[in-house]
Each structure stands twice: as C-alpha cells, then as structure tokens.
Write an enzyme that holds these catalytic residues in place. Structure first.
Site, mmCIF file in Angstrom:
data_model
loop_
_atom_site.group_PDB
_atom_site.id
_atom_site.type_symbol
_atom_site.label_atom_id
_atom_site.label_comp_id
_atom_site.label_asym_id
_atom_site.label_seq_id
_atom_site.Cartn_x
_atom_site.Cartn_y
_atom_site.Cartn_z
ATOM 1 N N GLN A 52 0.813 -1.095 0.086
ATOM 2 C CA GLN A 52 -0.141 -0.348 0.002
ATOM 3 C C GLN A 52 1.067 1.056 -0.071
ATOM 4 O OE1 GLN A 52 -3.005 -1.448 3.882
ATOM 5 N NE2 GLN A 52 -3.836 -0.099 2.325
ATOM 6 N N CYS A 62 -10.704 0.242 3.399
ATOM 7 C CA CYS A 62 -9.033 -0.149 2.887
ATOM 8 C C CYS A 62 -8.504 1.500 2.537
ATOM 9 C CB CYS A 62 -8.618 -0.721 1.834
ATOM 10 S SG CYS A 62 -7.507 -1.224 1.230
ATOM 11 N N GLU A 80 -5.398 -7.661 5.376
ATOM 12 C CA GLU A 80 -3.512 -7.442 5.745
ATOM 13 C C GLU A 80 -2.909 -8.047 5.124
ATOM 14 O OE1 GLU A 80 -3.557 -4.501 6.047
ATOM 15 O OE2 GLU A 80 -4.690 -3.624 7.002
ATOM 16 N N HIS A 102 -3.076 -8.305 0.658
ATOM 17 C CA HIS A 102 -2.718 -7.449 0.390
ATOM 18 C C HIS A 102 -1.630 -8.325 0.066
ATOM 19 C CE1 HIS A 102 -4.457 -3.190 0.809
ATOM 20 N NE2 HIS A 102 -4.932 -3.621 2.098
HETATM 21 ZN ZN ZN Z 1 -6.692 -2.514 2.301
#
Ligand code: ZN
Length: 200
Positions: free
Chosen positions: A55, A112, A155, A158
């Site tokens: 991210q 998110c 998480e 991801h």
């Molecule tokens: Zn997220």
C-alpha cells in the site's frame, strides 16, 4: 511531526502483485527498520488499523497493525461487542502464513486505505492463526478472532495481490458518507435483508 508516506490506490499494479518475502538480514537492515517506523506513522495518520507494505508501493511481505483503545472511542460498547473489537497493540508481521481456525464466515462493513472513501460488506473467517516474524526477525504466532481476525485477513490479502473488493458482496459497495446517512444505525442483518430484498 511524523513523516507520512503516500498510500497508493486501487489500480496501482503494486496492489495486484504477490509481495516477496524478506530475509532476516534484510528485515534487520536500517532501510526496513526505518520503513516500519514510517508505515506505523502513516497508518496512525491515515488513520487506519493496519497497513501492508504494497500500500506504500513496496512489494514486500510486511504489515503493521494497531487497533488502539483511542481509535475505538467513537464506537459504543454495543458496536464494539457486535464487531468483536478489542484493543490490539502495535505489532509488525513479516512473511506471515495464515491458517483458518474457525471458517464460519462473519460479515461486516470494512474499508481499505487503498479504496478511499468506500466501504462494503466482506465475509471473513471467524478465527485465524498467523505464524510470522516480528520486527526483530523472531518467530511469532498470533491467533485472532473478531475484528482482529478481520484485520489479519485483510492485511495479509494485500501481500497476495488481493483486495477487500474481491471478497465483498458487490450490492453492499457504498461511499462512507452514504453509509453514515442510511446504514450505520442498522445491524448487519437489517442491512443484509434490505440489500437482498430486490436481489435477482
Ligand atoms: Zn487494505
């Protein structure tokens, strides 16, 4: 003032890549130790309860999580109970391996930081177990239920190129302000009944 990293948004290819594992030597390097601090500050600033390295544009298997009591102050006791939400101290998970302990799906609204201003119903396993390394490279095992189980699944997804929108009920996809306006006072069962009423 805490330094804050840019959080990439859905559509950035890094969010669809499988992140690579970190060696213990690399994990202990100044670069990664600094990155962990920056990710912690970025998560707190956002604010969020978890942040995965992809991210912030780093395709490595590293997540930070914190669900502090202060963050939960805006929720009533009933809301905290309904979500199974309890305070979780700041911690780091590297190269996490997740296994499902109780598969029974629990549905709730989640969002998110990489799908800005949107929220959606996502079913998640009730209890999961995660084996990982901490920020010093020491093995850790965490078993999570309720909201913490949701954070762990979100998480770690991801790190494998998955987003909550892949797992959501698409009929429940909405903007945060419309959620506040129309749905936030309802239970998930009530929301579910209303959303399903016209389902083909
Ligand atoms: Zn997220």
């Amino acid at each position: 003032m805490a330094a804050v990293l840019k959080i990439v948004q859905a559509g950035d290819p890094v969010l669809r890549r499988r992140a690579r594992e970190l060696s213990v030597d690399e994990l202990r390097s100044p670069r990664i130790q600094t990155l962990i601090e920056l990710m912690r500050d970025t998560m707190r600033d956002a604010p969020g309860v978890g942040l995965a390295a992809p991210q912030i544009g780093e395709s490595i298997q590293l997540v930070v999580i914190e669900d502090s009591a202060a963050r939960q102050r805006s929720l009533s006791d009933d809301e905290l109970r309904e979500r199974g939400r309890e305070a979780v101290d700041f911690h780091v998970l590297v190269n996490p391996k997740l296994t499902v302990v109780e598969a029974e799906p629990v549905e709730f609204f989640e969002g998110c930081l990489s799908v800005r201003e949107r929220i959606m119903l996502v079913p998640r396993a009730k209890t999961v177990r995660v084996a990982a390394l901490d920020e010093r490279g020491e093995p850790v095992v965490r078993v999570g239920s309720g909201w913490y189980a949701r954070i762990l699944q979100h998480e770690i997804d991801h790190l494998h190129g998955a987003l909550c929108i892949d797992r959501m009920d698409p009929r429940s996809f909405m903007s945060v302000d419309q959620y506040q306006r129309f749905w936030s006072s309802k239970t998930v069962d009530q929301v579910r009944a209303e959303l399903d009423a016209t389902k083909a």
